[in-house]
Design a protein around this motif. Structure first.
Motif, PDB file in Angstrom:
ATOM      1  N   ALA A 871       0.924  -1.222  -0.007  1.00  0.00           N
ATOM      2  CA  ALA A 871       0.010   0.043   0.060  1.00  0.00           C
ATOM      3  C   ALA A 871       0.827   1.346  -0.044  1.00  0.00           C
ATOM      4  N   GLU A 872       1.918   1.323   0.814  1.00  0.00           N
ATOM      5  CA  GLU A 872       2.884   2.262   0.920  1.00  0.00           C
ATOM      6  C   GLU A 872       3.522   2.534  -0.360  1.00  0.00           C
ATOM      7  N   ILE A 873       3.989   1.376  -0.654  1.00  0.00           N
ATOM      8  CA  ILE A 873       5.093   1.538  -2.230  1.00  0.00           C
ATOM      9  C   ILE A 873       3.845   2.050  -3.490  1.00  0.00           C
ATOM     10  N   ASP A 874       2.586   1.405  -3.282  1.00  0.00           N
ATOM     11  CA  ASP A 874       1.671   1.988  -4.570  1.00  0.00           C
ATOM     12  C   ASP A 874       1.463   3.368  -4.218  1.00  0.00           C
ATOM     13  N   ARG A 875       1.315   3.841  -2.920  1.00  0.00           N
ATOM     14  CA  ARG A 875       1.288   5.474  -2.847  1.00  0.00           C
ATOM     15  C   ARG A 875       2.420   6.094  -3.300  1.00  0.00           C
ATOM     16  N   PHE A 876       3.687   5.708  -3.021  1.00  0.00           N
ATOM     17  CA  PHE A 876       4.601   6.230  -3.539  1.00  0.00           C
ATOM     18  C   PHE A 876       4.647   6.308  -4.991  1.00  0.00           C
ATOM     19  N   CYS A 877       4.491   5.222  -5.711  1.00  0.00           N
ATOM     20  CA  CYS A 877       4.712   5.040  -7.149  1.00  0.00           C
ATOM     21  C   CYS A 877       3.830   5.877  -7.577  1.00  0.00           C
ATOM     22  N   ASP A 878       2.239   5.876  -7.266  1.00  0.00           N
ATOM     23  CA  ASP A 878       1.326   6.569  -7.718  1.00  0.00           C
ATOM     24  C   ASP A 878       1.759   8.098  -7.629  1.00  0.00           C
ATOM     25  N   ALA A 879       2.370   8.650  -6.829  1.00  0.00           N
ATOM     26  CA  ALA A 879       2.872  10.047  -6.666  1.00  0.00           C
ATOM     27  C   ALA A 879       3.752  10.230  -7.904  1.00  0.00           C
ATOM     28  N   LEU A 880       4.724   9.505  -8.087  1.00  0.00           N
ATOM     29  CA  LEU A 880       5.900   9.649  -9.379  1.00  0.00           C
ATOM     30  C   LEU A 880       4.983   9.650 -10.509  1.00  0.00           C
ATOM     31  N   ILE A 881       4.030   8.544 -10.768  1.00  0.00           N
ATOM     32  CA  ILE A 881       3.248   8.611 -11.765  1.00  0.00           C
ATOM     33  C   ILE A 881       2.285   9.942 -12.101  1.00  0.00           C
ATOM     34  N   GLU A 882       1.939  10.350 -11.166  1.00  0.00           N
ATOM     35  CA  GLU A 882       1.160  11.890 -11.306  1.00  0.00           C
ATOM     36  C   GLU A 882       2.024  12.925 -11.837  1.00  0.00           C
ATOM     37  N   ILE A 883       3.370  12.907 -11.002  1.00  0.00           N
ATOM     38  CA  ILE A 883       4.391  13.966 -11.220  1.00  0.00           C
ATOM     39  C   ILE A 883       4.534  13.675 -12.826  1.00  0.00           C
ATOM     40  N   ARG A 884       4.920  12.541 -13.425  1.00  0.00           N
ATOM     41  CA  ARG A 884       5.055  12.347 -14.775  1.00  0.00           C
ATOM     42  C   ARG A 884       3.916  13.002 -15.726  1.00  0.00           C
ATOM     43  N   LYS A 885       2.683  12.962 -15.062  1.00  0.00           N
ATOM     44  CA  LYS A 885       1.767  13.607 -15.762  1.00  0.00           C
ATOM     45  C   LYS A 885       1.759  14.935 -15.770  1.00  0.00           C
ATOM     46  N   GLU A 886       2.479  15.652 -14.644  1.00  0.00           N
ATOM     47  CA  GLU A 886       2.519  16.920 -14.494  1.00  0.00           C
ATOM     48  C   GLU A 886       3.567  17.271 -15.531  1.00  0.00           C
ATOM     49  N   ILE A 887       4.836  16.791 -15.652  1.00  0.00           N
ATOM     50  CA  ILE A 887       5.651  16.879 -16.518  1.00  0.00           C
ATOM     51  C   ILE A 887       5.127  16.880 -17.983  1.00  0.00           C
ATOM     52  N   ALA A 888       4.385  15.842 -18.378  1.00  0.00           N
ATOM     53  CA  ALA A 888       3.734  15.702 -19.593  1.00  0.00           C
ATOM     54  C   ALA A 888       2.905  17.096 -20.096  1.00  0.00           C
ATOM     55  N   ALA A 889       2.354  17.646 -19.066  1.00  0.00           N
ATOM     56  CA  ALA A 889       1.421  18.677 -19.070  1.00  0.00           C
ATOM     57  C   ALA A 889       2.235  19.976 -19.507  1.00  0.00           C
ATOM     58  N   ILE A 890       3.542  20.118 -19.216  1.00  0.00           N
ATOM     59  CA  ILE A 890       4.553  21.172 -19.271  1.00  0.00           C
ATOM     60  C   ILE A 890       5.142  20.647 -20.782  1.00  0.00           C
ATOM     61  N   GLU A 891       5.280  19.746 -20.922  1.00  0.00           N
ATOM     62  CA  GLU A 891       5.843  19.118 -22.403  1.00  0.00           C
ATOM     63  C   GLU A 891       4.731  19.447 -23.556  1.00  0.00           C
ATOM     64  N   ASN A 892       3.607  19.128 -23.241  1.00  0.00           N
ATOM     65  CA  ASN A 892       2.889  19.601 -24.556  1.00  0.00           C
ATOM     66  C   ASN A 892       2.126  20.863 -24.324  1.00  0.00           C
ATOM     67  N   GLY A 893       2.437  21.980 -23.484  1.00  0.00           N
ATOM     68  CA  GLY A 893       2.004  23.029 -23.382  1.00  0.00           C
ATOM     69  C   GLY A 893       0.779  23.179 -22.460  1.00  0.00           C
ATOM     70  N   GLN A 894       0.145  22.375 -21.977  1.00  0.00           N
ATOM     71  CA  GLN A 894      -0.856  22.494 -21.179  1.00  0.00           C
ATOM     72  C   GLN A 894      -0.571  23.400 -19.912  1.00  0.00           C
ATOM     73  N   SER A 895       0.556  23.236 -19.526  1.00  0.00           N
ATOM     74  CA  SER A 895       1.061  24.319 -18.157  1.00  0.00           C
ATOM     75  C   SER A 895       2.002  24.941 -18.614  1.00  0.00           C
ATOM     76  N   ASP A 896       2.102  26.155 -17.923  1.00  0.00           N
ATOM     77  CA  ASP A 896       3.118  27.154 -18.136  1.00  0.00           C
ATOM     78  C   ASP A 896       4.464  26.751 -18.025  1.00  0.00           C
ATOM     79  N   PRO A 897       5.399  26.883 -18.902  1.00  0.00           N
ATOM     80  CA  PRO A 897       6.817  26.283 -18.962  1.00  0.00           C
ATOM     81  C   PRO A 897       7.624  26.851 -17.587  1.00  0.00           C
ATOM     82  N   ALA A 898       7.257  27.783 -17.319  1.00  0.00           N
ATOM     83  CA  ALA A 898       8.100  28.513 -16.248  1.00  0.00           C
ATOM     84  C   ALA A 898       7.380  28.350 -14.930  1.00  0.00           C
ATOM     85  N   ASN A 899       6.256  28.854 -14.744  1.00  0.00           N
ATOM     86  CA  ASN A 899       5.336  28.994 -13.721  1.00  0.00           C
ATOM     87  C   ASN A 899       4.347  27.764 -13.410  1.00  0.00           C
TER      88      ASN A 899
END
Length: 965
Positions: A871-899
């Motif tokens: 359960a704790e490992i999944d919670r940690f992996c889920d966090a990194l997977i969500e962060i990867r989605k946040e990175i993708a949002a910057i890569e595809n222009g959905q999020s501000d590249p600096a802010n």
């Protein structure tokens, strides 16, 4: 429907410690195995681990012992220790740890399970506690700068010697040591000097300095006989010779004595043990190291400094982090990469709780009682030979020293036998009138007549010259005046603890650091007086419980590693490395091959490896690694042949620093042995081998084990550590000994040993009880299961994260060992997101980041250990997977590249105080996952500006106005 009755064996297994220590339950283990395409845990052996390193022999370890049985066993063991009133001194004194500190720090996992403050934003509490410690040391020593502690007084003095060589402009190669320095300090300095090629001169600094040339001078203040000298002339003579002066000082005496800084000292070292930390038969204790501000960039160890965060708030961090010795590798001037954080925290809190007036009362009482005791002995007809003393003096007992000491032991008092004609007596915080009267009875003649305390007290004259008494005020910062009630102290410690992320809050997945469970049952013995109350130089017949502990723990570790002998003296992993290499050098010298001075070290190695090799007097030659992170066997063959006559050792970490089981390990060992070298195994990753492989049987000649990693001693926020070394029988005669306690190395031969490497005979003895309890409760079955579960957890993480982050290195069948490295390098190119951004964003999810940029820049090395549930490992992996989605949002222009959420992480509560102007929601910033709404960790500061902190270096407490939150 009738329920099936479990068997008695099943009922017993459900209550055993293995189940409590290992995080994933059987159902979770099965789910993770299925995710990896495996049927059972043992399948990992064939899938991930090379066959030729596996242990085929059954371990001799006992079956699992229950928690209750361990407590009962340790009770019997501790009862074999006889804790007498210790008046031995020599740098170790009985003390009283305030109960509020014992309960809220020593016995609080929020303090003892934290990691080194590399992620400063989640370490503000213990960083403040360490800054307080530095301030305390600066105030008492009269110096401008202090570090966050070192390992013990003797090794701190050795570090000062090396630092003096770097800074001194003297052409001399000699070190002058006061002959009245503590014997263990002299011994450790002699060991270190031999490695560096320095010449040691031991003499009287108040009569012989004019006739000597030297680059470093060490003075003891007060000295080991208790005498307080005016050290001013010695300091001036040394400075005239372009030498640096180190003063080894007693911290409590500095409450009343003129500070070494006032005399012009360059470095001041010592032990903070008597500030509320039990003697513990030698440790762990926090040494202190203070110096001039001008020398800050040459100071060993860690220094806590003041900086600011991204919102302009006051914030703390480890200052001058590029000074960390493991970064310097073979250019390092020290291999110190840790400190004694937990013990420094306790000592700092002791000073805060008592404050300047309380410390003055304690120091004044100790000094007064020492004068009364000495005057009474004079009235009994004995000559006191120490003229100016704080708490220690020497009594002339012509031909009767041993007889009087034996009589004292009958009264359960230990005195120091200096020689047949002299006894040393040192008083401490626990001394009372009953102790004074008991000592007088020991010394009194047949009549038994005794002096009267009050009459002596009324007639006393101060024995310390006025010129040597302290005139300046101490501990004037408000922090030392605000928390003298237990209520306020309790709240202050809680306020600091809640700022940090420790294992009591979430997993700490640091690769190569093994942040596993430190079970409460394992920790209990630390609070037992029969374990923590013993002086390290107490007579051996009073320490039979400890001798039993050492013998049994050595047998356990020999069984698990395949080695023939262990030394427990090294009190950190880095010290173990240094000691192991010294043993190898000594082995070659005794065999007439002293020219062997080359140490081969893979490019991927821990940075302390090359630093330790240099300290041991070896020359480092780097081995190449292949694309998979393994040692290049071809390069090894070439360099082993090139240095055939000079090859001393290979240092290798196994499993590798890259987190894989190298297939060629045994071949690598064979190559080194064929060319006359020895194999040193860095045991940092032994957590992946316990119960499966025995290094001493597959080619390693010596290894250190990090008991604070593999064997459950907690990290304590960056210390204590223990790094014992195991060796084959051919190396056992050269293991460390000690100048004051005989028999520390029972294998010693006339050829001699490497000497002493730490102040205490068995290092940080008291915390060895933790590892003994861990091994006893796990047993052979549990330890093997723990190792396999650690490998399972790591491979499960790699499996879950692989679709989102490249796994940098894998081994057999694309499996990792007990840790895995995720590659974050591409994000910097695609959207200017760095590995640091990811680390700081993990804080918003309530996690301490994994190891960042080691062993490969812009990567994360993740180690879950066996203690974390799915359960704790999944919670940690889920966090990194969500962060990867946040990175993708910057890569595809959905999020501000600096802010964006990554560049602005971590998001601290001060953002809620004003108008919300960020281009994403508060929910995304503060509550990115479901767990945050249940147990939100609020980082106390935003991202810390390290550059600002280095440019505006401040390593003492700021004004109290800056503490306002």
């Amino acid at each position: 429907m009738s329920m099936s009755r479990p068997s008695l064996n099943q009922l017993e297994m459900r209550g055993n410690f293995i189940r409590r220590h290992i995080g994933p339950n059987p159902r979770q283990q099965q789910a993770m195995l299925e995710a990896l395409g495996l049927d059972k845990l043992e399948d990992l052996i064939g899938q991930a681990i090379p066959d030729n390193i596996l242990n085929k022999d059954a371990l001799k370890l006992t079956d699992t012992i229950s928690e209750r049985a361990v407590i009962n066993y340790l009770r019997k063991m501790r009862n074999r220790n006889k804790v007498y009133t210790s008046l031995i001194g020599l740098g170790y004194y009985d003390t009283i740890m305030p109960a509020v500190i014992k309960r809220n720090v020593l016995e609080n996992p929020g303090w003892y399970t934290a990691y080194t403050p590399y992620q400063a934003e989640v370490s503000q509490g213990r960083l403040e506690a360490l800054l307080n410690f530095q301030q305390m040391v600066c105030d008492l020593t009269g110096m401008e700068l202090a570090n966050a502690s070192l390992l013990d007084e003797a090794t701190a003095a050795a570090e000062a010697m090396a630092m003096s060589r770097r800074l001194s402009k003297s052409a001399s190669n000699q070190v002058f040591i006061d002959h009245e320095c503590h014997p263990q300090t002299i011994a450790v300095m002699q060991t270190r000097a031999r490695s560096f090629g320095y010449d040691i001169v031991i003499g009287d600094p108040y009569r012989q300095l004019d006739k000597q040339d030297f680059f470093a001078l060490l003075l003891q203040y007060p000295n080991s006989q208790g005498e307080i000298h005016d050290i001013g002339d010695a300091v001036r003579i040394a400075h005239d010779k372009a030498a640096l002066v180190t003063v080894a000082a007693d911290l409590l005496s500095l409450v009343v004595l003129k500070s070494p800084g006032e005399f012009g000292a360059d470095i001041v070292v010592g032990n903070s043990q008597r500030f509320g930390v039990p003697m513990g038969y030698g440790g762990p204790h926090a040494a202190f190291f203070a110096t001039r501000d001008a020398f800050k960039r040459s100071t060993p160890g860690r220094i806590i400094g003041v900086s600011k965060d991204s919102h302009g708030q006051y914030a703390l961090r480890m200052a001058l982090q590029t000074r960390e010795q493991h970064i310097r590798r073979d250019k390092a001037t020290s291999n110190i990469c840790t400190s004694q954080v937990l013990l420094a925290v306790i000592a700092g809190f002791y000073a805060i709780y008592h404050g300047p007036s309380g410390l003055s009362l304690i120091a004044g009482r100790v000094h007064r009682y020492a004068q009364i005791l000495a005057k009474g002995l004079e009235r009994l007809g004995y000559a006191v030979q120490t003229h100016h003393f704080f708490d220690t003096f020497v009594v002339h007992t012509p031909g009767k020293a041993k007889r009087i000491a034996n009589k004292a032991q009958e009264a359960e008092i230990n005195l120091r036998i200096i020689d047949p004609d002299h006894l040393g007596i040192a008083l401490d915080e626990t001394t009372n009138r009953d102790v004074i009267r008991a000592v007088w009875r020991v010394f009194s003649g047949p009549s038994g007549e005794q002096p009267e305390i009050n009459s002596i007290d009324h007639s006393l004259e101060e024995c310390i010259p006025d010129a040597l008494l302290r005139k300046d005020a101490i501990l004037q910062h408000p922090v030392f005046e605000q928390y003298h009630s237990e209520t306020e102290m309790m709240r202050y410690m809680r306020r600091l603890a809640r700022k940090d992320i420790a294992l009591d809050r979430s997993m700490i997945p640091l690769g190569s650091c093994t942040m596993k469970l430190n079970a409460a049952t394992e920790m209990q013995a630390l609070s037992y007086h029969q374990f923590n109350g013993l002086h390290p130089f107490a007579p051996l017949h009073q320490t039979l419980g400890y001798q039993q502990l050492f013998e049994e723990l050595e047998d356990m570790l020999c069984d698990l590693t395949g080695f023939d002998a262990f030394s427990f003296q090294p009190n950190a992993g880095s010290q173990g490395e240094y000691t192991g290499l010294l043993v190898i050098r000594k082995y070659h010298e005794v065999r007439g091959e002293g020219q062997r001075d080359i140490c081969l070290i893979p490019a991927s190695a821990h940075g302390t490896n090359p630093a330790s090799a240099v300290m041991a007097g070896l020359k480092v030659v780097v081995l190449a690694c292949d694309d998979n992170g393994n040692v290049s066997v071809a390069d090894l063959k070439k360099k082993a042949a090139d240095y055939h006559d000079r090859l001393a050792a290979l240092m290798i970490t196994y499993p590798s620093t890259h987190g894989v089981f190298e297939e060629a390990f045994r071949d690598i060992c064979d190559i080194v042995h064929q060319h006359g070298g020895q194999v040193y195994l860095d045991g940092a990753n032994f957590n992946a081998l316990v119960g499966l492989s025995r290094p001493g049987k597959i080619g390693a000649d010596v290894a250190h084990l990090n008991l604070h990693k593999t064997f459950s001693i907690p990290h304590g926020g960056g210390g204590p550590g223990v790094g014992p070394i195991g060796v084959g029988m051919h190396l056992a005669p050269y293991l460390p000994d000690h100048p004051l306690i005989k028999g520390v190395n029972p294998h010693q031969t006339p050829a001699g040993t490497v000497g002493a490497v730490s102040a205490a005979p068995w290092g940080s003895a008291s915390i060895l009880t933790i590892s003994w309890a861990y091994i006893a409760m796990m047993g052979a079955q549990g330890l093997k299961q723990a190792t396999l579960t650690a490998i399972l957890n790591a491979n499960y993480i790699a499996k879950r994260l692989a679709p989102h982050y490249p796994i940098l290195y894998t081994g057999k069948n694309n499996h990792v060992a007990h840790e895995c490295i995720i590659d974050c390098r591409a994000f910097k190119q695609s959207c200017n997101v760095t590995v640091e951004d990811i680390a700081k964003r993990l804080i918003d999810y309530g996690f301490h980041a994994p190891t960042v940029s080691f062993p490969v820049a812009d990567t994360m090395m993740i180690e879950p250990t066996e203690s974390e549930s799915q359960a704790e490992i999944d919670r940690f992996c889920d966090a990194l997977i969500e962060i990867r989605k946040e990175i993708a949002a910057i890569e595809n222009g959905q999020s501000d590249p600096a802010n964006n959420v990554l560049h602005n992480a971590p998001h601290c509560h001060c953002l809620l105080l004003g108008e919300w102007k960020l281009p994403y929601s508060k929910t995304q910033a503060f509550f990115p996952g479901p767990h945050q709404s249940v147990d939100k960790y609020w980082p106390p500061v935003g991202r810390i500006d390290n550059v600002y902190g280095d440019r505006h270096l401040q390593c003492t407490c700021p004004p109290v106005s800056e503490y306002v939150e």
